[in-house]
Design a protein around this motif. Sequence first.
Motif, PDB file in Angstrom:
ATOM      1  N   THR A   1      -0.044  18.038  -3.763  1.00  0.00           N
ATOM      2  CA  THR A   1       0.842  19.132  -4.114  1.00  0.00           C
ATOM      3  C   THR A   1       0.002  20.404  -4.170  1.00  0.00           C
ATOM      4  N   ARG A   2       0.672  21.528  -4.167  1.00  0.00           N
ATOM      5  CA  ARG A   2      -0.027  22.810  -4.277  1.00  0.00           C
ATOM      6  C   ARG A   2      -0.861  22.847  -5.561  1.00  0.00           C
ATOM      7  N   ASP A   3      -0.291  22.365  -6.663  1.00  0.00           N
ATOM      8  CA  ASP A   3      -1.012  22.391  -7.938  1.00  0.00           C
ATOM      9  C   ASP A   3      -2.201  21.443  -7.931  1.00  0.00           C
ATOM     10  N   GLU A   4      -2.078  20.300  -7.271  1.00  0.00           N
ATOM     11  CA  GLU A   4      -3.217  19.383  -7.159  1.00  0.00           C
ATOM     12  C   GLU A   4      -4.334  20.012  -6.338  1.00  0.00           C
ATOM     13  N   LEU A   5      -3.978  20.716  -5.274  1.00  0.00           N
ATOM     14  CA  LEU A   5      -4.986  21.393  -4.466  1.00  0.00           C
ATOM     15  C   LEU A   5      -5.665  22.493  -5.286  1.00  0.00           C
ATOM     16  N   ALA A   6      -4.885  23.265  -6.025  1.00  0.00           N
ATOM     17  CA  ALA A   6      -5.460  24.315  -6.876  1.00  0.00           C
ATOM     18  C   ALA A   6      -6.395  23.710  -7.925  1.00  0.00           C
ATOM     19  N   ALA A   7      -6.022  22.579  -8.492  1.00  0.00           N
ATOM     20  CA  ALA A   7      -6.871  21.908  -9.484  1.00  0.00           C
ATOM     21  C   ALA A   7      -8.172  21.419  -8.851  1.00  0.00           C
ATOM     22  N   ALA A   8      -8.098  20.933  -7.613  1.00  0.00           N
ATOM     23  CA  ALA A   8      -9.309  20.490  -6.909  1.00  0.00           C
ATOM     24  C   ALA A   8     -10.248  21.669  -6.679  1.00  0.00           C
TER      25      ALA A   8
ATOM     26  N   ARG B   1      -9.882  12.183  -7.563  1.00  0.00           N
ATOM     27  CA  ARG B   1      -9.550  11.841  -6.172  1.00  0.00           C
ATOM     28  C   ARG B   1     -10.207  12.787  -5.169  1.00  0.00           C
ATOM     29  N   GLU B   2     -11.223  13.525  -5.618  1.00  0.00           N
ATOM     30  CA  GLU B   2     -11.951  14.407  -4.711  1.00  0.00           C
ATOM     31  C   GLU B   2     -13.440  14.106  -4.763  1.00  0.00           C
ATOM     32  N   LEU B   3     -14.029  14.073  -3.593  1.00  0.00           N
ATOM     33  CA  LEU B   3     -15.473  13.896  -3.456  1.00  0.00           C
ATOM     34  C   LEU B   3     -16.012  15.197  -2.874  1.00  0.00           C
ATOM     35  N   TYR B   4     -16.820  15.889  -3.661  1.00  0.00           N
ATOM     36  CA  TYR B   4     -17.388  17.175  -3.248  1.00  0.00           C
ATOM     37  C   TYR B   4     -18.777  16.933  -2.678  1.00  0.00           C
ATOM     38  N   LEU B   5     -19.075  17.599  -1.584  1.00  0.00           N
ATOM     39  CA  LEU B   5     -20.359  17.445  -0.915  1.00  0.00           C
ATOM     40  C   LEU B   5     -20.925  18.832  -0.638  1.00  0.00           C
TER      41      LEU B   5
ATOM     42  N   ALA C   1     -11.846  14.723   4.993  1.00  0.00           N
ATOM     43  CA  ALA C   1     -12.659  15.832   4.493  1.00  0.00           C
ATOM     44  C   ALA C   1     -12.260  17.163   5.123  1.00  0.00           C
ATOM     45  N   ARG C   2     -12.473  18.231   4.352  1.00  0.00           N
ATOM     46  CA  ARG C   2     -12.256  19.596   4.811  1.00  0.00           C
ATOM     47  C   ARG C   2     -13.379  20.470   4.276  1.00  0.00           C
ATOM     48  N   ASN C   3     -13.770  21.484   5.052  1.00  0.00           N
ATOM     49  CA  ASN C   3     -14.754  22.420   4.523  1.00  0.00           C
ATOM     50  C   ASN C   3     -14.058  23.381   3.558  1.00  0.00           C
ATOM     51  N   TRP C   4     -14.876  24.082   2.775  1.00  0.00           N
ATOM     52  CA  TRP C   4     -14.339  24.917   1.706  1.00  0.00           C
ATOM     53  C   TRP C   4     -13.442  26.023   2.239  1.00  0.00           C
ATOM     54  N   THR C   5     -13.788  26.580   3.378  1.00  0.00           N
ATOM     55  CA  THR C   5     -12.958  27.633   3.957  1.00  0.00           C
ATOM     56  C   THR C   5     -11.555  27.109   4.217  1.00  0.00           C
ATOM     57  N   THR C   6     -11.453  25.932   4.803  1.00  0.00           N
ATOM     58  CA  THR C   6     -10.141  25.353   5.083  1.00  0.00           C
ATOM     59  C   THR C   6      -9.399  25.039   3.790  1.00  0.00           C
ATOM     60  N   VAL C   7     -10.091  24.502   2.804  1.00  0.00           N
ATOM     61  CA  VAL C   7      -9.455  24.174   1.523  1.00  0.00           C
ATOM     62  C   VAL C   7      -8.838  25.418   0.892  1.00  0.00           C
ATOM     63  N   THR C   8      -9.583  26.495   0.847  1.00  0.00           N
ATOM     64  CA  THR C   8      -9.054  27.707   0.212  1.00  0.00           C
ATOM     65  C   THR C   8      -7.976  28.361   1.068  1.00  0.00           C
ATOM     66  N   ARG C   9      -8.080  28.266   2.377  1.00  0.00           N
ATOM     67  CA  ARG C   9      -7.028  28.792   3.245  1.00  0.00           C
ATOM     68  C   ARG C   9      -5.732  28.006   3.084  1.00  0.00           C
ATOM     69  N   LEU C  10      -5.846  26.702   2.861  1.00  0.00           N
ATOM     70  CA  LEU C  10      -4.648  25.888   2.631  1.00  0.00           C
ATOM     71  C   LEU C  10      -3.935  26.314   1.345  1.00  0.00           C
ATOM     72  N   LEU C  11      -4.712  26.584   0.307  1.00  0.00           N
ATOM     73  CA  LEU C  11      -4.078  27.045  -0.928  1.00  0.00           C
ATOM     74  C   LEU C  11      -3.405  28.403  -0.711  1.00  0.00           C
ATOM     75  N   ALA C  12      -4.065  29.297  -0.004  1.00  0.00           N
ATOM     76  CA  ALA C  12      -3.470  30.606   0.268  1.00  0.00           C
ATOM     77  C   ALA C  12      -2.184  30.448   1.068  1.00  0.00           C
ATOM     78  N   LEU C  13      -2.169  29.535   2.028  1.00  0.00           N
ATOM     79  CA  LEU C  13      -0.971  29.292   2.827  1.00  0.00           C
ATOM     80  C   LEU C  13       0.135  28.701   1.952  1.00  0.00           C
ATOM     81  N   ALA C  14      -0.224  27.806   1.049  1.00  0.00           N
ATOM     82  CA  ALA C  14       0.766  27.210   0.144  1.00  0.00           C
ATOM     83  C   ALA C  14       1.346  28.266  -0.800  1.00  0.00           C
ATOM     84  N   ASP C  15       0.562  29.269  -1.114  1.00  0.00           N
ATOM     85  CA  ASP C  15       1.001  30.328  -2.024  1.00  0.00           C
ATOM     86  C   ASP C  15       1.743  31.453  -1.308  1.00  0.00           C
ATOM     87  N   ALA C  16       1.682  31.484   0.011  1.00  0.00           N
ATOM     88  CA  ALA C  16       2.301  32.601   0.757  1.00  0.00           C
ATOM     89  C   ALA C  16       3.813  32.538   0.695  1.00  0.00           C
TER      90      ALA C  16
END
Length: 180
Positions: free
Chosen positions: A79-86, A135-139, A165-180
């Motif tokens: 969910t958007r909130d789960e992604l934001a929490a990650a 449920r997240e593994l950070y590298l 896996a996703r790089n940080w740029t993609t992760v933050t862009r996904l949240l921005a897209l979910a918030d748009a």
Amino acid sequence: MSRQIALLRGINVGGHNSFPKARQLALAESLGLEDVSVLLQTGNIVFADPGEPPAETARALRDRIAADLGLAVPVVVRTRDELAAAIAANPFPHAVAEPKSLHVTFLSAVPADTARLDALDPAAFAPDQYRLIGRELYLWCPDGIGRSRLAGAVGRVRLGVTATARNWTTVTRLLALADA
């Protein structure tokens, strides 16, 4: 509006599992998902929350991809909130300045057995580091993921859950897209 984000593993990577962006959009819409956007070509689909648990959305997408394309594609949904929490839980905040050095592996569930992951000797892979948080593994690979021995070692550890896996740029862009 509440949103969900589907993360498909192994799509359009090195010519493997070809699934063009337009087809991803059409497939999601054919499932009745609304307000669908696709980020990049690599299986990042953002849509209005369909009112079902993320695991059910993942199953529906996985099954439809198999039926329509004949591809066995693992899918993880947040969910958007789960992604934001990650994003908020990032144990390597200093790495945000170099987003290509930071990756998040999204897991379908909390792994029941992490003994093989825990057995990795952090000193043997320095300066690279990892942290499993729920449920997240950070590298974090300050010299790049392509040069990282830790990335390969972590990738070989089987946790018994679906992972992508996703790089940080993609992760933050996904949240921005979910918030748009």
